[in-house]
Every structure is written in structure tokens, then in C-alpha cells.
Design an enzyme around this catalytic site. Structure first.
Site, short mmCIF file in Angstrom:
data_model
loop_
_atom_site.label_atom_id
_atom_site.label_comp_id
_atom_site.label_asym_id
_atom_site.label_seq_id
_atom_site.Cartn_x
_atom_site.Cartn_y
_atom_site.Cartn_z
N ALA A 1 -3.00 3.66 -3.17
CA ALA A 1 -2.63 2.56 -4.05
C ALA A 1 -2.62 1.25 -3.28
O ALA A 1 -2.23 1.21 -2.11
CB ALA A 1 -1.26 2.82 -4.66
N CYS B 1 0.85 -1.20 0.00
CA CYS B 1 0.00 0.00 0.00
C CYS B 1 0.88 1.24 0.00
O CYS B 1 1.98 1.24 0.53
CB CYS B 1 -0.86 0.08 1.26
N ASP B 2 0.33 2.29 -0.55
CA ASP B 2 0.96 3.60 -0.42
C ASP B 2 -0.11 4.64 -0.68
O ASP B 2 -1.11 4.37 -1.36
CB ASP B 2 2.12 3.79 -1.40
N GLN B 3 0.09 5.80 -0.11
CA GLN B 3 -0.87 6.89 -0.29
C GLN B 3 -0.13 8.19 -0.54
O GLN B 3 0.84 8.50 0.14
CB GLN B 3 -1.75 7.04 0.94
#
Length: 193
Positions: free
Chosen positions: A106, A69-71
Site C-alpha cells: 500500500a 507505506c505498508d505491506q
């Protein structure tokens, strides 16, 4: 569940979200460089990093399903990272007040055994209140959201600085789009219910 499920993150918020699905998992911090590449759009940065995190953990856990995950938060297509301290958070919230910020969350589910990958970006739009300097200071002293993209935690007191939120999955704003993840897990034969 046949496969081991690993959350490639050190985020307590993502861990709490994944716990809601009531399936066994472990957490491993992937430790990747999160620098935006030159010419890369913010949503591309988030997606690349989510994939990189999953692949990195998959290199040493070859029989696992890995969630990366990433933001990235953006205002006028300019990336707003984690402020890391009070002064940076104050600056961020001052430019965000009364404005709309897009949080690009993401998500990647990587099957290290088969090398198959599913990935997507789930946007969530947040309209911030037109805050006074005193309100910003009060919020930051109480919440201290210095490790959150855009200096705001909607799952806490940050809800008081938000005027409106729009998106498909409110969990995306916290950093882990659960609706998309459930679809990806189903595709891998992992049923949550």
C-alpha cells in the site's frame, strides 16, 4: 521542490528505494499500531496503515508531502506478518514452500497542507520454490529476514527461494511501489526528472 517530502517509515529498504529517485526527502518513523482489524481484508489493512502513517506525520509537519507505506503478505487470504524471530520465520517458510504468496504493498501520498490524499495498493505475486527444511534453515541463518513480511527479502539472498514473481512494479515487493509514487508526485506537481 516546493514541498518538504517525508517518508513515514523507519524501513531502510524503503529509504534505499526512494533514494533512487534522486529527490530530497527525510524519514520519520510514524509509530502506529499495525494490528489487523476484525473483518478487515489484508489489502484493506495495508491501505489503512499506509494512510494512518502519512496522516500521523502530517499532523506535525503541516507543509509537507508525506509518503505512507505498508505491506501485508497473504497466503490463501491469511495474513503473514513479520516473523520477528527464527522460529516464526521457519514456520512461515514451511507453509509457503511451493505456494503462491501475494504481497499487498500500500502506498499513500498525503499533502498535509491541502489535506489531499492519493492512495493505492499494488499487489505482487511470488511463487516460492518447494524448499527442503535444510534449505529453509540455511536461508534463514544467512539472511535473517525477521523484519520482512513473509520472511523473504527478494533484494538479497531471498531471490534464491523464489521460483517466479509477477506484478506491475518489482519495487512493490520490497515495500515501496515507485511507479505509482512517481505518478502521485507528478499529480502534486513534483517532477522526478
Amino acid at each position: 521542490m516546493q514541498n518538504n517530502l517525508i517518508l513515514a517509515s523507519s524501513s531502510i529498504y524503503r529509504r534505499e528505494l526512494l533514494t533512487r529517485l534522486q529527490i530530497p526527502f527525510s524519514c520519520i518513523s510514524p509509530d502506529v499500531d499495525e494490528t489487523q482489524l476484525e473483518g478487515e481484508l489484508p489489502q484493506e489493512t495495508a491501505l489503512r496503515l499506509a494512510k494512518d502513517k502519512a496522516i500521523k506525520i502530517g499532523a506535525t509537519h503541516t507543509d509537507a508531502l508525506i509518503i505512507g507505506c505498508d505491506q501485508v503478505a497473504t497466503l490463501d487470504n491469511i495474513q503473514l506478518g513479520k516473523p520477528l524471530n527464527h522460529d516464526n520465520a521457519t514456520k512461515q517458510l514451511r507453509i509457503m514452500r511451493g505456494r503462491e504468496v501475494i504481497f499487498h504493498s500500500a502506498l499513500c501520498l498525503y499533502n498535509a497542507k491541502t489535506k489531499s490524499m492519493q492512495a493505492t495498493v499494488v499487489p505482487y505475486i511470488v511463487q516460492f520454490r518447494n524448499l527442503t527444511d535444510a534449505q529453509i534453515e540455511s536461508y534463514l541463518l544467512k539472511e535473517q529476514p525477521y523484519h520482512c513480511a513473509g520472511s523473504a527479502k527478494s533484494e538479497g539472498l531471498g531471490i534464491a527461494i523464489i521460483e517466479k514473481m509477477t506484478g506491475e512494479d518489482p519495487n512493490a515487493l520490497i515495500g515501496l511501489p515507485l511507479i505509482a509514487l512517481i505518478n502521485m508526485l507528478n499529480h502534486e506537481g513534483v517532477s522526478v526528472i
